[in-house]
Design an enzyme around this catalytic site. Sequence first.
Site, mmCIF file in Angstrom:
data_model
loop_
_atom_site.group_PDB
_atom_site.id
_atom_site.type_symbol
_atom_site.label_atom_id
_atom_site.label_comp_id
_atom_site.label_asym_id
_atom_site.label_seq_id
_atom_site.Cartn_x
_atom_site.Cartn_y
_atom_site.Cartn_z
ATOM 1 N N LYS A 44 1.490 -15.671 -11.281
ATOM 2 C CA LYS A 44 1.627 -16.026 -9.869
ATOM 3 C C LYS A 44 0.863 -17.328 -9.629
ATOM 4 O O LYS A 44 -0.322 -17.434 -10.002
ATOM 5 C CB LYS A 44 1.033 -14.897 -9.037
ATOM 6 C CG LYS A 44 1.590 -14.764 -7.643
ATOM 7 C CD LYS A 44 1.009 -13.486 -7.047
ATOM 8 C CE LYS A 44 1.535 -13.190 -5.685
ATOM 9 N NZ LYS A 44 0.799 -12.083 -5.053
HETATM 10 C C1 E4P Z 1 2.312 -10.975 -2.017
HETATM 11 O O1 E4P Z 1 2.424 -11.072 -3.221
HETATM 12 C C2 E4P Z 1 1.045 -10.894 -1.325
HETATM 13 O O2 E4P Z 1 0.080 -10.337 -2.186
HETATM 14 C C3 E4P Z 1 1.063 -10.021 -0.101
HETATM 15 O O3 E4P Z 1 2.347 -9.554 0.231
HETATM 16 C C4 E4P Z 1 0.281 -10.562 1.028
HETATM 17 O O4 E4P Z 1 0.316 -9.655 2.100
HETATM 18 P P1 E4P Z 1 -0.719 -9.727 3.326
HETATM 19 O O5 E4P Z 1 -0.304 -10.842 4.192
HETATM 20 O O6 E4P Z 1 -0.563 -8.404 4.009
HETATM 21 O O7 E4P Z 1 -2.073 -9.944 2.715
#
Ligand code: E4P
Length: 218
Positions: free
Chosen positions: A83
Amino acid sequence: MKFFVDTAETAEISELASTGLLDGVTTNPSLIAKSGRKFLEVIAEICDLVPGPVSAEVAATDFSQMMREAKILRAIAPNVCIKVPLTPDGLRACHALAQDGAAVNVTLCFSAAQALLAAKAGATFVSPFIGRLDDIGQDGMALIADIVTIYRNYPAIKTEVLAASIRHPIHLIEAAKLGAHVATIPPSVIRQLYHHPLTDKGLATFVADWAKTGQTIA
Ligand code: E4P
């Protein structure tokens, strides 16, 4: 639609994996911090629990260090998906990693223009954050619609739209209606998906009526 779970809690992942409905996992530095565990260890454990892609995010913000970190993360297991943030360095790393055969999830996507760049960089997944856009008074779901429409205009684009920052079941349903390929969902929201009061009421009636028959099946 593929379902990923958005957590670094291995007990939750193990329980959800046992349902057979889980296609992958996403983590991020905040979720790792919340778990209180060592990053590399927890990713290795998750990769053993789920055969699908497990997103592990680089901590660096510069290209060279991202590439060094990605090498270590890729060595953990074949289902690690690197990522990277949607920055110039992140997209450069995405391109280099994709050229080298790695799966890459480009995260922190907040515009259609950014999603186009991620596709051009060869991302396996792009992660538009619905909830965080809603939080600032913008329309997170409109971004999903724009990206899906744009990607469909260019069949050569293989990048999958991974609806992220999902806060409740309606986010998931709307993203599915728009054709997002994947959703990454917090465990609490996955559990919410099962429930409907009429299911509970209907089942209670069936159980009571079955008892009246005095029969057993097995
Ligand atoms: C995606 O990979 C992120 O980790 C995640 O969906 C972020 O979500 P949040 O905005 O609830 O932290």
